[in-house]
Write a protein that holds these residues in place. Structure first.
Motif, PDB file in Angstrom:
ATOM      1  N   LYS A  53      10.038  33.605  -0.619  1.00  0.00           N
ATOM      2  CA  LYS A  53       9.087  34.821  -0.683  1.00  0.00           C
ATOM      3  C   LYS A  53       7.911  34.260   0.174  1.00  0.00           C
ATOM      4  N   PRO A  54       7.465  34.975   1.107  1.00  0.00           N
ATOM      5  CA  PRO A  54       6.276  34.582   1.919  1.00  0.00           C
ATOM      6  C   PRO A  54       4.999  34.408   1.026  1.00  0.00           C
ATOM      7  N   ARG A  55       4.137  33.563   1.334  1.00  0.00           N
ATOM      8  CA  ARG A  55       2.924  33.572   0.398  1.00  0.00           C
ATOM      9  C   ARG A  55       1.988  34.587   0.728  1.00  0.00           C
ATOM     10  N   PHE A  56       1.727  35.229   2.009  1.00  0.00           N
ATOM     11  CA  PHE A  56       0.770  36.035   2.182  1.00  0.00           C
ATOM     12  C   PHE A  56       1.775  37.402   2.582  1.00  0.00           C
ATOM     13  N   VAL A  57       1.072  38.433   2.024  1.00  0.00           N
ATOM     14  CA  VAL A  57       2.106  39.920   2.276  1.00  0.00           C
ATOM     15  C   VAL A  57       0.941  40.900   2.455  1.00  0.00           C
ATOM     16  N   ALA A  58       1.390  41.812   3.256  1.00  0.00           N
ATOM     17  CA  ALA A  58       0.580  43.124   3.506  1.00  0.00           C
ATOM     18  C   ALA A  58       0.684  44.067   2.660  1.00  0.00           C
ATOM     19  N   GLN A  59      -0.111  44.672   1.941  1.00  0.00           N
ATOM     20  CA  GLN A  59      -0.035  45.425   0.767  1.00  0.00           C
ATOM     21  C   GLN A  59      -0.963  46.762   0.860  1.00  0.00           C
ATOM     22  N   HIS A  60      -0.288  47.891   0.548  1.00  0.00           N
ATOM     23  CA  HIS A  60      -1.137  49.167   0.728  1.00  0.00           C
ATOM     24  C   HIS A  60      -2.103  49.152  -0.303  1.00  0.00           C
ATOM     25  N   ARG A  61      -3.466  49.532  -0.116  1.00  0.00           N
ATOM     26  CA  ARG A  61      -4.335  49.638  -1.212  1.00  0.00           C
ATOM     27  C   ARG A  61      -4.897  50.894  -1.612  1.00  0.00           C
ATOM     28  N   GLY A  62      -4.271  52.090  -0.793  1.00  0.00           N
ATOM     29  CA  GLY A  62      -4.664  53.176  -1.091  1.00  0.00           C
ATOM     30  C   GLY A  62      -5.731  53.717   0.155  1.00  0.00           C
ATOM     31  N   ARG A  63      -5.627  55.094   0.128  1.00  0.00           N
ATOM     32  CA  ARG A  63      -6.363  55.824   1.301  1.00  0.00           C
ATOM     33  C   ARG A  63      -6.015  55.210   2.513  1.00  0.00           C
ATOM     34  N   GLY A  64      -4.914  54.642   2.853  1.00  0.00           N
ATOM     35  CA  GLY A  64      -4.791  54.294   4.350  1.00  0.00           C
ATOM     36  C   GLY A  64      -5.130  53.248   4.718  1.00  0.00           C
ATOM     37  N   SER A  65      -5.694  52.261   3.903  1.00  0.00           N
ATOM     38  CA  SER A  65      -6.204  51.024   3.815  1.00  0.00           C
ATOM     39  C   SER A  65      -5.251  50.030   3.289  1.00  0.00           C
ATOM     40  N   PHE A  66      -5.013  48.847   4.097  1.00  0.00           N
ATOM     41  CA  PHE A  66      -4.310  47.581   3.739  1.00  0.00           C
ATOM     42  C   PHE A  66      -4.949  46.436   3.753  1.00  0.00           C
ATOM     43  N   SER A  67      -4.203  45.504   2.729  1.00  0.00           N
ATOM     44  CA  SER A  67      -5.124  44.148   2.660  1.00  0.00           C
ATOM     45  C   SER A  67      -3.818  42.924   2.779  1.00  0.00           C
ATOM     46  N   VAL A  68      -4.324  41.818   2.949  1.00  0.00           N
ATOM     47  CA  VAL A  68      -3.491  40.827   2.905  1.00  0.00           C
ATOM     48  C   VAL A  68      -3.556  40.230   1.684  1.00  0.00           C
ATOM     49  N   MET A  69      -2.557  39.848   0.708  1.00  0.00           N
ATOM     50  CA  MET A  69      -2.693  39.590  -0.474  1.00  0.00           C
ATOM     51  C   MET A  69      -1.865  38.051  -0.457  1.00  0.00           C
ATOM     52  N   GLU A  70      -2.587  37.409  -1.666  1.00  0.00           N
ATOM     53  CA  GLU A  70      -2.070  36.083  -1.862  1.00  0.00           C
ATOM     54  C   GLU A  70      -1.628  36.294  -3.229  1.00  0.00           C
ATOM     55  N   GLY A  71      -0.480  36.579  -3.709  1.00  0.00           N
ATOM     56  CA  GLY A  71      -0.126  36.992  -5.037  1.00  0.00           C
ATOM     57  C   GLY A  71      -1.048  38.046  -5.466  1.00  0.00           C
ATOM     58  N   ASP A  72      -1.850  38.163  -6.559  1.00  0.00           N
ATOM     59  CA  ASP A  72      -2.860  39.119  -6.937  1.00  0.00           C
ATOM     60  C   ASP A  72      -4.248  39.100  -6.384  1.00  0.00           C
ATOM     61  N   LYS A  73      -4.475  38.293  -5.483  1.00  0.00           N
ATOM     62  CA  LYS A  73      -5.687  37.767  -4.748  1.00  0.00           C
ATOM     63  C   LYS A  73      -5.723  38.451  -3.498  1.00  0.00           C
ATOM     64  N   GLU A  74      -6.737  39.304  -3.290  1.00  0.00           N
ATOM     65  CA  GLU A  74      -6.811  39.891  -2.086  1.00  0.00           C
ATOM     66  C   GLU A  74      -7.736  38.987  -0.972  1.00  0.00           C
ATOM     67  N   VAL A  75      -7.097  38.515   0.172  1.00  0.00           N
ATOM     68  CA  VAL A  75      -7.605  37.756   1.058  1.00  0.00           C
ATOM     69  C   VAL A  75      -8.245  38.430   2.084  1.00  0.00           C
ATOM     70  N   VAL A  76      -7.638  39.128   2.887  1.00  0.00           N
ATOM     71  CA  VAL A  76      -8.315  39.894   3.809  1.00  0.00           C
ATOM     72  C   VAL A  76      -8.161  41.477   3.450  1.00  0.00           C
ATOM     73  N   GLU A  77      -9.244  42.312   3.359  1.00  0.00           N
ATOM     74  CA  GLU A  77      -8.962  43.734   3.093  1.00  0.00           C
ATOM     75  C   GLU A  77      -9.352  44.522   4.334  1.00  0.00           C
ATOM     76  N   GLY A  78      -9.303  45.728   4.112  1.00  0.00           N
ATOM     77  CA  GLY A  78      -9.674  46.982   4.962  1.00  0.00           C
ATOM     78  C   GLY A  78      -9.026  47.053   6.510  1.00  0.00           C
ATOM     79  N   LEU A  79      -7.730  46.674   6.678  1.00  0.00           N
ATOM     80  CA  LEU A  79      -6.917  46.610   7.678  1.00  0.00           C
ATOM     81  C   LEU A  79      -6.125  47.799   7.798  1.00  0.00           C
ATOM     82  N   THR A  80      -5.685  48.109   8.965  1.00  0.00           N
ATOM     83  CA  THR A  80      -4.410  49.065   9.142  1.00  0.00           C
ATOM     84  C   THR A  80      -3.291  48.402   8.817  1.00  0.00           C
ATOM     85  N   LYS A  81      -2.042  48.900   8.704  1.00  0.00           N
ATOM     86  CA  LYS A  81      -0.713  48.514   8.338  1.00  0.00           C
ATOM     87  C   LYS A  81      -0.244  47.627   9.238  1.00  0.00           C
TER      88      LYS A  81
END
Length: 95
Positions: A53-81
């Protein structure tokens, strides 16, 4: 009365079934079932072949906003898909 026997699946669980059904499962099951438990080495070997499993994953955070997640930790937020997927791939490639 038909006799029941125990057979084992390659994932480790067993089943007690009628001997006729056991024979069919073992003979036609393409290595899925056996009369003896499978060796633990085969399970470890299968786990090693599965992709990590990759360490970092892109995850939808609601209302069209995506974040880069490391497990449950949000690393980078406010991105497009596309931006989140690209950033996660870059971060995974960097180590």
């Amino acid at each position: 009365m038909p006799k029941k026997v125990k057979i084992y699946h390659r994932d480790g669980h067993g089943a007690e079934v009628f001997s006729v059904d056991a024979r069919e499962a073992v003979e036609r099951g393409k290595g899925e079932w056996s009369y003896r438990p499978f060796a633990a080495e085969k399970k470890v070997e299968a786990d090693e072949k599965s992709p990590a499993k990759p360490r970092f994953v892109a995850q939808h955070r609601g209302r069209g906003s995506f974040s880069v997640m490391e497990g449950d930790k949000e690393v980078v937020e406010g991105l497009t898909k596309e931006g989140a997927e690209k950033k996660a791939a870059e971060m995974n490639a960097a180590g």
